[in-house]
Every structure is written in structure tokens, then in C-alpha cells.
Design a protein around this motif. Structure first.
Motif, mmCIF file in Angstrom:
data_model
loop_
_atom_site.group_PDB
_atom_site.id
_atom_site.type_symbol
_atom_site.label_atom_id
_atom_site.label_comp_id
_atom_site.label_asym_id
_atom_site.label_seq_id
_atom_site.Cartn_x
_atom_site.Cartn_y
_atom_site.Cartn_z
ATOM 1 N N LEU A 28 -56.103 -22.871 -9.149
ATOM 2 C CA LEU A 28 -55.870 -22.586 -7.708
ATOM 3 C C LEU A 28 -56.807 -22.477 -6.843
ATOM 4 O O LEU A 28 -56.984 -23.249 -5.530
ATOM 5 C CB LEU A 28 -55.300 -21.236 -7.786
ATOM 6 C CG LEU A 28 -54.929 -20.453 -6.361
ATOM 7 C CD1 LEU A 28 -53.871 -21.350 -5.515
ATOM 8 C CD2 LEU A 28 -54.352 -19.190 -6.237
ATOM 9 N N SER A 30 -59.762 -24.569 -7.062
ATOM 10 C CA SER A 30 -60.268 -26.033 -7.113
ATOM 11 C C SER A 30 -59.251 -26.660 -6.181
ATOM 12 O O SER A 30 -59.762 -27.421 -5.171
ATOM 13 C CB SER A 30 -60.411 -26.797 -8.270
ATOM 14 O OG SER A 30 -59.139 -26.959 -8.864
ATOM 15 N N VAL A 31 -57.900 -26.239 -6.052
ATOM 16 C CA VAL A 31 -57.095 -26.857 -5.044
ATOM 17 C C VAL A 31 -57.217 -26.326 -3.635
ATOM 18 O O VAL A 31 -57.178 -27.094 -2.675
ATOM 19 C CB VAL A 31 -55.615 -26.545 -5.474
ATOM 20 C CG1 VAL A 31 -54.577 -26.901 -4.236
ATOM 21 C CG2 VAL A 31 -55.092 -27.357 -6.634
ATOM 22 N N ALA A 32 -57.649 -25.046 -3.727
ATOM 23 C CA ALA A 32 -57.891 -24.297 -2.189
ATOM 24 C C ALA A 32 -59.421 -24.950 -1.528
ATOM 25 O O ALA A 32 -59.184 -25.339 -0.512
ATOM 26 C CB ALA A 32 -58.106 -22.805 -2.619
ATOM 27 N N LEU A 35 -58.311 -28.836 -0.707
ATOM 28 C CA LEU A 35 -57.503 -28.607 0.715
ATOM 29 C C LEU A 35 -57.969 -27.690 1.654
ATOM 30 O O LEU A 35 -57.516 -27.554 2.595
ATOM 31 C CB LEU A 35 -56.076 -28.230 0.495
ATOM 32 C CG LEU A 35 -55.269 -28.741 -0.899
ATOM 33 C CD1 LEU A 35 -53.929 -28.531 -1.011
ATOM 34 C CD2 LEU A 35 -55.308 -30.556 -0.388
ATOM 35 N N PHE A 37 -58.836 -24.442 1.987
ATOM 36 C CA PHE A 37 -58.312 -23.163 2.527
ATOM 37 C C PHE A 37 -58.943 -21.911 1.878
ATOM 38 O O PHE A 37 -58.533 -20.809 2.117
ATOM 39 C CB PHE A 37 -56.851 -22.936 2.553
ATOM 40 C CG PHE A 37 -56.070 -23.419 1.192
ATOM 41 C CD1 PHE A 37 -55.657 -22.035 0.486
ATOM 42 C CD2 PHE A 37 -55.562 -24.304 1.026
ATOM 43 C CE1 PHE A 37 -55.171 -22.375 -0.762
ATOM 44 C CE2 PHE A 37 -54.868 -24.587 -0.344
ATOM 45 C CZ PHE A 37 -54.930 -23.336 -1.174
ATOM 46 N N THR A 38 -60.081 -22.276 1.260
ATOM 47 C CA THR A 38 -60.831 -21.180 0.566
ATOM 48 C C THR A 38 -61.413 -19.758 1.604
ATOM 49 O O THR A 38 -61.409 -18.798 1.426
ATOM 50 C CB THR A 38 -61.977 -21.602 -0.129
ATOM 51 O OG1 THR A 38 -62.575 -22.389 0.641
ATOM 52 C CG2 THR A 38 -61.848 -22.073 -1.429
ATOM 53 N N ARG A 40 -59.760 -18.700 3.770
ATOM 54 C CA ARG A 40 -58.663 -17.752 4.333
ATOM 55 C C ARG A 40 -58.723 -16.429 3.315
ATOM 56 O O ARG A 40 -58.236 -15.551 3.829
ATOM 57 C CB ARG A 40 -57.208 -18.258 3.927
ATOM 58 C CG ARG A 40 -56.850 -19.363 5.185
ATOM 59 C CD ARG A 40 -55.440 -19.872 4.775
ATOM 60 N NE ARG A 40 -54.929 -20.862 5.552
ATOM 61 C CZ ARG A 40 -54.123 -20.692 6.577
ATOM 62 N NH1 ARG A 40 -53.661 -19.526 6.718
ATOM 63 N NH2 ARG A 40 -53.793 -21.458 7.531
ATOM 64 N N ALA A 41 -59.507 -16.639 2.204
ATOM 65 C CA ALA A 41 -59.408 -15.325 1.421
ATOM 66 C C ALA A 41 -59.901 -14.318 1.900
ATOM 67 O O ALA A 41 -61.132 -14.362 2.524
ATOM 68 C CB ALA A 41 -60.036 -15.938 -0.049
ATOM 69 N N ALA A 42 -59.486 -13.080 1.875
ATOM 70 C CA ALA A 42 -59.912 -11.896 2.504
ATOM 71 C C ALA A 42 -61.103 -11.313 1.606
ATOM 72 O O ALA A 42 -60.824 -11.537 0.254
ATOM 73 C CB ALA A 42 -58.906 -10.819 2.740
ATOM 74 N N HIS A 45 -60.596 -6.073 -2.263
ATOM 75 C CA HIS A 45 -60.249 -4.644 -1.922
ATOM 76 C C HIS A 45 -61.319 -3.621 -2.791
ATOM 77 O O HIS A 45 -61.776 -4.308 -3.613
ATOM 78 C CB HIS A 45 -58.713 -4.332 -2.182
ATOM 79 C CG HIS A 45 -58.204 -4.935 -3.651
ATOM 80 N ND1 HIS A 45 -57.969 -5.954 -4.023
ATOM 81 C CD2 HIS A 45 -58.408 -4.232 -4.647
ATOM 82 C CE1 HIS A 45 -57.440 -6.068 -5.214
ATOM 83 N NE2 HIS A 45 -57.880 -4.903 -5.763
ATOM 84 N N SER A 47 -62.477 -1.280 -5.701
ATOM 85 C CA SER A 47 -61.793 -1.346 -7.040
ATOM 86 C C SER A 47 -63.112 -0.876 -7.864
ATOM 87 O O SER A 47 -64.349 -1.133 -7.423
ATOM 88 C CB SER A 47 -61.245 -2.623 -7.577
ATOM 89 O OG SER A 47 -62.330 -3.451 -8.084
ATOM 90 N N PRO A 50 -65.385 -3.906 -9.610
ATOM 91 C CA PRO A 50 -65.094 -5.460 -9.223
ATOM 92 C C PRO A 50 -65.781 -6.618 -9.720
ATOM 93 O O PRO A 50 -66.717 -6.512 -10.117
ATOM 94 C CB PRO A 50 -65.538 -5.400 -7.552
ATOM 95 C CG PRO A 50 -66.622 -4.461 -7.733
ATOM 96 C CD PRO A 50 -66.308 -3.190 -8.923
ATOM 97 N N ASP A 51 -64.917 -7.601 -10.104
ATOM 98 C CA ASP A 51 -65.177 -8.990 -10.741
ATOM 99 C C ASP A 51 -65.891 -8.492 -12.268
ATOM 100 O O ASP A 51 -66.982 -9.098 -12.490
ATOM 101 C CB ASP A 51 -66.290 -9.834 -9.905
ATOM 102 C CG ASP A 51 -65.652 -9.950 -8.483
ATOM 103 O OD1 ASP A 51 -64.254 -10.282 -8.545
ATOM 104 O OD2 ASP A 51 -66.376 -9.823 -7.502
#
Lengths: 94, 210
Positions: A28, A30-32, A35, A37-38, A40-42, A45, A47, A50-51
């Protein structure tokens, strides 16, 4: 449970093997990127880990793998507890 | 395939949150009725195995990596409803504890990887083993894994289209193309894990599905 211990052990070892995991973008991601649209990732949140890193500690592949191994045991414990609660409630309803 | 927050539009992720809550609640109710003591460790160990296996990203062609999803393997071993439940717990813990996948889109991620993964994996595996017989188990497991990942990718791509992020004509071939390759890994791991469990612990493969 006795029959399942070896598979749980394999799972913990597998999480440890993630020190050699690929850090390339996943399908996903690499497609983002392709194309565009990376962006756009907010921002993520809040946690506790994280990661797969401990906040405040320098992140490294070893630390990530260790968090993953402990996480594997945590997933086991939570799933075990949930399944037991479900089974108990079913028994009470009967 | 974990979607971060921001990719999907609010109507799309909200609808999928509602759908996921409904399906997971149904699964929990259905599983509860048939859950025996022998199933409790089965659910827990498979959940842990899928969580761990998802951490091991393997490189595929074109500077991309992929990882095992696990919905098909869980469905083959546990049955589709218990598999949806296990996958939902794994994906929810990845999101809540480790920030893997967005929180608004948690329903979408449970839907794409857990619900579709389990239902498609179950359907393909059962169809092939019924049609050809038990000797087709490895091939059935491979195809169940491959198809479950492809349909999960298709669902993700359609959600991106519905969110107005990309047009269908570019995002569908892009998502399906890369996941057709990752799906080979999914299929191989599903078949190998099933074969390994069947040879060391055959009684686990014959365990009653919930």
C-alpha cells in the motif's frame, strides 16, 4: 495448552527474526508513493509503543524486535483472556 | 496493507467501522456458543503467531516489501468466525498498542485483512478440498492465501477510489499488481504453516472448527 507451546515458541522466535525484516515500503505504501498520496497520511494517534519502539529510548532494529517478541506474548495473553471470558459467559448462559 | 488515518474519507471509514463492529460482534456471539476448552489456547496461540509473522516483512519486486496477513491460515484452522475474531483482536492491538494502522480506519483494516481474509480464505480452501479432496490441501492452502490477500487489496483499492484519493483506472492495477506478488508469499506461508502443523501436531488440524 501443552500441545500449543511449541507453536507459541515459534511465534516468539519469528518476532525476533524481524531484526532482519525488510524496511522497504509495503504494498500500500509503495502504491501511495507512486500515485502521490502519501502526504494525506495523518500524524499517528497516541499509543504506548508507537511503531514498535519504546518512547524515549533510541529506536533500533534490536529494540523493535524485542518489543515485537514481548508484544507477541501480550497478544497471546489478551487473546487467551478474551477467549476464556467468552467461554465462561457461554457456560453461564447455558 | 495497514491503512493510516487520512487516506480514507470519513463516510468510507465510518461505514467500515460500523460494518466491522457488527461482524465482530456476530462472530463473538457465534464463537461463544461452540467454544470448547481446547479452542482457548488455539485462538490465543494463532493470534500470537499471526501478530509475530506480520512483523517479518519480506522484500518483493520493485523496491517493495510485503508481509504475511494470516486470515486464510486462521480460517483453515479455526473456521471463519473464530478467524475473524482473532484477526480483529490482532489488528486492533497493532493499532492501539503499536500505532500500526490508523485509529479511525481501524474498522477498514479489520474489514480488509480480517473479515475478507478469513471469509475468502475459508471459502477457497473449502471449495478446493471438497472438489478435489484432502490430497489437494497444500494447493488449496496456497490459493486460499493468495486469493485472500488479493481480495483484501481489491477492497482497499476500492475504498481509496470511494474516498476520492485516486482513480480506479490507476489504483486498481497498482494495488492488485503488487499484491499479486505479495500473495505468493501469503500462499506459500499459509501452505507451509499448515503442513508444519499437520506433521508435528496432526490433531490440531483435525480440531473441530468453531
Amino acid at each position: 495448552m501443552k500441545r500449543w507451546w511449541p507453536i507459541l515458541l515459534v511465534a516468539v522466535v519469528l518476532a525476533g527474526l524481524s531484526i532482519w525484516a525488510s524496511t522497504l515500503p509495503d504494498g500500500l505504501e509503495s502504491v501511495a508513493e507512486a500515485l502521490h498520496f502519501t502526504e494525506r497520511a495523518a500524524p499517528g494517534h497516541a499509543s504506548p509503543l508507537p511503531d514498535y519502539a519504546v518512547p524515549g529510548l533510541e529506536s533500533s532494529r534490536w529494540a523493535n524486535a524485542l518489543v515485537g517478541m514481548l508484544g507477541t506474548l501480550l497478544v497471546f495473553a489478551i487473546m487467551y483472556g478474551l477467549a476464556r471470558v467468552l467461554a465462561r459467559r457461554a457456560a453461564v448462559e447455558k | 496493507m495497514h491503512i493510516p488515518d487520512g487516506y480514507l474519507s470519513p463516510p468510507v471509514w465510518a461505514a467500515l467501522d460500523v460494518a466491522a463492529i457488527g461482524v465482530v460482534a456476530y462472530s463473538a456471539r457465534a464463537v461463544k456458543k461452540r467454544l470448547g476448552d481446547e479452542h482457548i489456547p488455539a485462538l490465543a496461540v494463532l493470534g500470537a503467531f499471526i501478530f509475530a509473522a506480520q512483523m517479518v516483512q519480506f522484500p518483493v519486486a520493485g523496491g517493495t516489501s510485503g508481509h504475511f496477513m494470516g486470515g486464510a491460515l486462521a480460517a483453515i484452522l479455526l473456521g471463519p468466525r473464530a478467524a475473524m475474531l482473532v484477526m480483529a483482536v490482532v489488528v486492533a492491538l497493532q493499532c492501539l498498542l503499536f500505532r500500526d494502522g490508523g485509529i479511525m480506519v481501524l474498522g477498514a483494516n479489520i474489514f480488509n485483512m480480517g473479515i475478507i481474509g478469513a471469509l475468502v480464505g475459508h471459502g477457497v480452501y473449502r471449495a478446493i478440498t471438497r472438489l478435489i479432496g484432502e490430497r489437494a490441501r497444500p494447493a488449496a492452502a496456497f490459493l486460499a492465501g493468495w486469493c485472500s490477500l488479493m481480495l483484501g487489496a481489491l477492497a482497499t483499492a476500492l475504498q481509496l477510489v470511494m474516498s476520492g484519493v485516486a482513480s480506479a483506472i490507476v489504483v486498481l492495477p497498482a494495488m492488485l499488481g503488487v499484491h499479486a506478488v505479495i500473495g505468493i508469499g501469503e500462499g506459500l506461508i499459509t501452505a507451509a504453516a499448515l503442513a508444519a502443523i499437520a506433521s508435528i501436531r496432526p490433531e490440531l488440524v483435525r480440531m473441530e472448527r468453531v
